[in-house]
Design a protein around this motif. Structure first.
Motif, PDB file in Angstrom:
ATOM      1  N   GLN A  59       0.834  -1.186   0.000  1.00 43.53           N
ATOM      2  CA  GLN A  59       0.000   0.000   0.000  1.00 43.53           C
ATOM      3  C   GLN A  59       0.880   1.251   0.000  1.00 43.53           C
ATOM      4  O   GLN A  59       1.677   1.460   0.898  1.00 43.53           O
ATOM      5  CB  GLN A  59      -0.927   0.008   1.223  1.00 43.53           C
TER       6      GLN A  59
ATOM      7  N   ALA B  37       0.424   8.966   3.711  1.00 42.68           N
ATOM      8  CA  ALA B  37       0.431   8.831   5.158  1.00 42.68           C
ATOM      9  C   ALA B  37       0.997  10.101   5.778  1.00 42.68           C
ATOM     10  O   ALA B  37       1.483  10.979   5.075  1.00 42.68           O
ATOM     11  CB  ALA B  37       1.247   7.606   5.563  1.00 42.68           C
TER      12      ALA B  37
ATOM     13  N   ASP C 224       1.547   4.686  12.258  1.00 39.66           N
ATOM     14  CA  ASP C 224       0.325   5.292  11.726  1.00 39.66           C
ATOM     15  C   ASP C 224      -0.810   4.277  11.684  1.00 39.66           C
ATOM     16  O   ASP C 224      -1.978   4.642  11.534  1.00 39.66           O
ATOM     17  CB  ASP C 224       0.549   5.904  10.341  1.00 39.66           C
ATOM     18  N   SER C 225      -0.478   3.000  11.853  1.00 37.01           N
ATOM     19  CA  SER C 225      -1.505   1.958  11.927  1.00 37.01           C
ATOM     20  C   SER C 225      -1.662   1.442  13.352  1.00 37.01           C
ATOM     21  O   SER C 225      -2.298   0.420  13.591  1.00 37.01           O
ATOM     22  CB  SER C 225      -1.144   0.800  10.993  1.00 37.01           C
ATOM     23  N   ASP C 226      -1.059   2.158  14.308  1.00 36.02           N
ATOM     24  CA  ASP C 226      -1.160   1.767  15.704  1.00 36.02           C
ATOM     25  C   ASP C 226      -2.561   2.086  16.228  1.00 36.02           C
ATOM     26  O   ASP C 226      -3.362   2.743  15.564  1.00 36.02           O
ATOM     27  CB  ASP C 226      -0.107   2.528  16.524  1.00 36.02           C
ATOM     28  N   ASP C 227      -2.868   1.646  17.418  1.00 35.52           N
ATOM     29  CA  ASP C 227      -4.175   1.914  18.023  1.00 35.52           C
ATOM     30  C   ASP C 227      -3.980   2.554  19.397  1.00 35.52           C
ATOM     31  O   ASP C 227      -3.694   1.863  20.366  1.00 35.52           O
ATOM     32  CB  ASP C 227      -4.971   0.615  18.146  1.00 35.52           C
TER      33      ASP C 227
ATOM     34  N   ASN D 180      -3.452   5.667  16.356  1.00 39.24           N
ATOM     35  CA  ASN D 180      -2.320   5.992  15.496  1.00 39.24           C
ATOM     36  C   ASN D 180      -1.489   7.107  16.129  1.00 39.24           C
ATOM     37  O   ASN D 180      -1.965   7.847  16.986  1.00 39.24           O
ATOM     38  CB  ASN D 180      -2.801   6.404  14.105  1.00 39.24           C
TER      39      ASN D 180
END
Length: 242
Positions: free
Chosen positions: A26, A30, A73-76, A78
């Protein structure tokens, strides 16, 4: 059914095409953040922002350790925080993310009570967090961030601004207050170790702190303008010692 009119070969081709789309890398746009506030190069002759050529001695608030520095940036939640641009002016936006407000709420970067509680502890998911930056007045700091696909030639290069609070604040400064004390402008595209994946290029910049800083704690803000009204910020505390 619609699939009854398709040959087995057509169905196989369709399935393969869908699988390729799902598995393809992908390259979506970002957004960046400050990961390291006190980056130390292994070699000053050949400064590099990659993990193999340096190490971090001080982090942003509640920064989780053990993950790829460009993968949050895909963390929880982000890591990147985009300030609200619904206010009449960006100067009225929340300066440090509280994890709730903004166009893109990021991780909680509000001041700890006490200040040191935002470091060397655990985040809300139980992960170890990085240490606070310790420095001196007039000392050099080098800040690192991931390119996130925005350091390529066709992207406009807007600078990163570094701002400081006054000494020993009891709460985070407002954005207006930070804008009154910008101490450095850094080149966003100052990246090294460039590979084919422009998302994970390591980038950064160095600057010297004012020589007249008093000993104590300061809030530092990293702020980057992506587009005309998209400001991203990261906040950290630094401990200035004699």
């Amino acid at each position: 059914m619609i699939f009854s009119t398709l040959s087995k070969a057509s169905l196989a081709l369709l399935a393969a095409s869908i699988l390729l789309v799902l598995l393809a890398p992908q390259e979506a746009e970002a957004h960046s953040w400050a990961s390291c506030i006190d980056w130390r190069f292994k070699s000053t002759k050949n400064p590099s922002w990659s993990d193999k050529n340096g190490e971090c001695a001080g982090y942003a608030r509640r920064f989780p350790l053990g993950k790829s520095f460009a993968g949050l940036d895909s963390d929880d939640p982000n890591r990147h925080y985009q300030q609200s641009h619904k206010n009449p002016s960006p100067e009225n936006s929340l300066a440090c993310s509280n994890g709730k407000q903004g166009e893109e709420p990021g991780a909680d970067e509000t001041m700890g009570k006490p200040v040191t509680s935002a470091y060397n502890g655990r985040d809300k998911r139980g992960r170890k967090t990085g240490q606070m930056t310790i420095t001196k007045a007039g000392g050099q700091l080098c800040i690192r961030w991931p390119a996130k696909n925005h350091a390529v030639k066709d992207e406009k290069n807007r600078p990163v601004t570094i701002a400081l609070s006054g000494v020993n604040p009891t709460k985070d400064p407002t954005q207006k207050e930070f804008l009154k004390n910008i101490v450095a402008n850094l080149n966003y595209k100052n990246c090294t170790d460039k590979g084919s994946n422009t998302d994970i290029w390591p980038c950064g910049g160095c600057f010297k702190l004012p020589a007249n800083l008093k000993t104590g704690y300061y809030v530092m803000q990293w702020r980057w303008l992506l587009n005309s009204n998209e400001f991203y910020t990261s906040c950290a505390d630094i401990n200035v010692k004699a």
